[in-house]
Design an enzyme around this catalytic site. Sequence first.
Site, PDB file in Angstrom:
ATOM      1  N   GLU A  75       8.085   4.715   6.959  1.00  0.00           N
ATOM      2  CA  GLU A  75       8.504   4.251   5.632  1.00  0.00           C
ATOM      3  C   GLU A  75       9.640   5.092   5.055  1.00  0.00           C
ATOM      4  OE1 GLU A  75       7.854   1.496   4.664  1.00  0.00           O
ATOM      5  OE2 GLU A  75       5.752   0.935   4.819  1.00  0.00           O
ATOM      6  N   HIS A  94       3.624   7.884  -1.025  1.00  0.00           N
ATOM      7  CA  HIS A  94       3.216   6.502  -0.719  1.00  0.00           C
ATOM      8  C   HIS A  94       1.815   6.558  -0.122  1.00  0.00           C
ATOM      9  CE1 HIS A  94       2.856   2.640   1.154  1.00  0.00           C
ATOM     10  NE2 HIS A  94       3.006   3.125   2.386  1.00  0.00           N
ATOM     11  N   HIS A  96      -2.065   4.184   0.793  1.00  0.00           N
ATOM     12  CA  HIS A  96      -2.837   2.935   0.889  1.00  0.00           C
ATOM     13  C   HIS A  96      -4.220   3.197   0.282  1.00  0.00           C
ATOM     14  CE1 HIS A  96      -0.559   1.606   4.829  1.00  0.00           C
ATOM     15  NE2 HIS A  96       0.266   1.891   3.836  1.00  0.00           N
ATOM     16  N   HIS A 157      -0.343  -4.106   0.396  1.00  0.00           N
ATOM     17  CA  HIS A 157       0.051  -2.897   1.125  1.00  0.00           C
ATOM     18  C   HIS A 157      -0.489  -1.619   0.463  1.00  0.00           C
ATOM     19  CE1 HIS A 157       3.624  -0.694   3.286  1.00  0.00           C
ATOM     20  NE2 HIS A 157       2.581   0.081   3.154  1.00  0.00           N
TER      21      HIS A 157
HETATM   22 ZN   LIG Z   1       2.338   1.987   3.961  1.00  0.00          ZN
END
Ligand SMILES: [Zn+2]
Length: 216
Positions: A75, A94, A96, A157
């Site tokens: 990413e 970032h 999840h 996501h």
């Molecule tokens: Zn991700």
Amino acid sequence: MTEDEVSLRKQLVEHYQKVDALGLNEMSSGNLSVRFRDEMLISPNGATGDSISLENIVRCSLNGEYQGKRLPSSEWRMHASIYLKYADAGAVVHTHSDYCVAVASHEISLPGFHYLVGVFGGGDVPCVPYSTFGREKLAKDASDALAERTACLLGNHGMIAKAPNLKRAVNQAQRLEIMCRQYVLAKQIGEPKKLTKTDWEDFFKKADEMAYARNG
Ligand SMILES: [Zn+2]
């Protein structure tokens, strides 16, 4: 390697491990970066809380040229796009994490059901539409959504947040996970009441007053 690079790598390892310890990074699905001069230092692809180290963190330019044997996180484009657009972004996280994914899987914004939603900069936390991980479209949509917010949800996501430094970026990720959890709980007994426009105007007025008080 200069002293300031070593120091930032050390901070990145510590904060990556913190995200892991907070349970926001199950099976290493998240990634963390910090701006370094006109580049970034980012967790390597496949990093875990146990394996991340000063040496395997990847120094990567904002157009993806990296040094060393390890690949940067898949990413890296989302991270780079945020640093390119916002001079005040010093770190990006970032994840999840469970409740962010729960809300983002409906591709809905987190609404202003609680005044602390305002700490992300407005009366909601937007959700960008689903697109494939690692692609330029996701990087563009996510970075655009942060024009007036410090965090956003990523449809089907997870979440991403920017902050001036790693500590505040990790706090954002933790705060958003808490807010999404509380929203999911609130939804279980019906549709929660939302703060009104007037409520938000007064919230941001009060927040400004507090900032003035803190800054003298
Ligand atoms: Zn991700």
